[in-house]
Enzyme design. Structure first.
Site, PDB file in Angstrom:
ATOM      1  CD  GLU A  92      -2.764   0.718   2.657  1.00 32.62           C
ATOM      2  OE1 GLU A  92      -3.106   1.746   3.282  1.00 32.62           O
ATOM      3  OE2 GLU A  92      -3.001  -0.433   3.052  1.00 32.62           O
ATOM      4  CG  ASP A 144      -2.805   8.356   7.737  1.00 30.57           C
ATOM      5  OD1 ASP A 144      -2.900   7.140   7.933  1.00 30.57           O
ATOM      6  OD2 ASP A 144      -2.985   8.884   6.634  1.00 30.57           O
TER       7      ASP A 144
END
Length: 259
Positions: free
Chosen positions: A46, A57
């Site tokens: 990824e 995140d």
């Protein structure tokens, strides 16, 4: 067959998906990192497309995004770095990021470039499902791209079933209602959530992400899904590595239990 589907069909053990920020730790390291991940035995890669406001995140990946952006990473440069991807890397590769840079690049142009370099799928956490279905699904499918949706412990059964109905490849099962890297390990509360999803008998396999950092948590998560995703722990390794290829290979082999 899409490479992602092929991996799930042929898997003989838990699937390991590793996230790496493009252009990190150094701008020119993208392909070095991908090749080392493959050498180590990763099943899916990824690639994070750096963005100035990566809302899903945590601090580790946010910092890697900022470093990469400061060094000059752009979507156009990433595609240039990946132009020889498929002569060197055979495992499935996903691009993970946020919809704004894709819109700025142009959705159809972006998908066309993905097909040209050999990208298999996209993870765009802030792309609403209804918008995907009405505006972009036909474009993604035209270029052979799977769109990977995320579910969390707060996602309703109704929405999970709808996601399952429009998904291809796998469903990204977020382990907890937090950002990446905020928690490590698997709690009993999370195991109840995993069991709830298992009992739904979804048609798509699932990979569990957020909080997976070592072999123990990888195996524990994989007991409730087809495998797991490691992001922040790997990005931390990149930040402190002085021997990038050797350290990456050792990290992946350690997670997978390979010698």
């Amino acid at each position: 067959m899409n490479r992602i589907s092929a991996v799930f069909e042929s898997a003989k053990g838990p699937i390991l998906n590793v996230y790496a920020t493009a252009g990190y730790p150094q701008l020119g390291d993208t392909m070095t990192v991908l090749e080392a991940l493959q050498e180590g035995g990763v099943d899916i890669i990824e690639i994070g497309m750096p963005y100035s406001d990566p809302v899903a995140d945590g601090e580790t990946i946010q910092q890697s995004n900022q470093v990469s952006l400061d060094q000059g990473m752009t979507v156009a440069l990433l595609f240039e770095q990946l132009k020889d991807l498929r002569s060197k890397v055979q495992v499935p590769v996903l691009l993970m990021g946020y919809i704004n840079p894709v819109l700025q690049f142009g959705v159809e142009k972006f998908c066309q470039k993905c097909q040209e370099v050999g990208i298999d799928g996209l993870i765009l956490p802030d792309l609403p499902m209804a918008e995907y279905e009405s505006e972009y699904q036909a474009i993604f499918e035209r270029y052979g791209l799977f769109n990977i949706f995320l579910i969390t412990p707060q996602t309703t059964d109704e929405r999970i079933r709808r996601i399952d109905s429009v998904s291809q490849g796998f469903i990204y099962m977020v382990s907890s209602a937090s950002t990446t890297g905020a928690k490590t390990g698997i709690s009993s509360e999370q195991e109840v959530y995993f069991e709830r999803i298992n009992e739904m008998n979804l048609k798509n396999p699932r990979l569990i992400g957020f909080g997976i950092s070592d072999r123990e948590s990888f195996l524990k998560a994989s007991a409730s899904a087809s495998g797991a995703i490691i992001g922040s722990a790997f990005v931390k390794l990149l930040a402190h590595s002085s021997h990038l290829q050797e350290d990456i290979v050792a990290f992946v082999r350690g997670i997978k239990g390979l010698k």
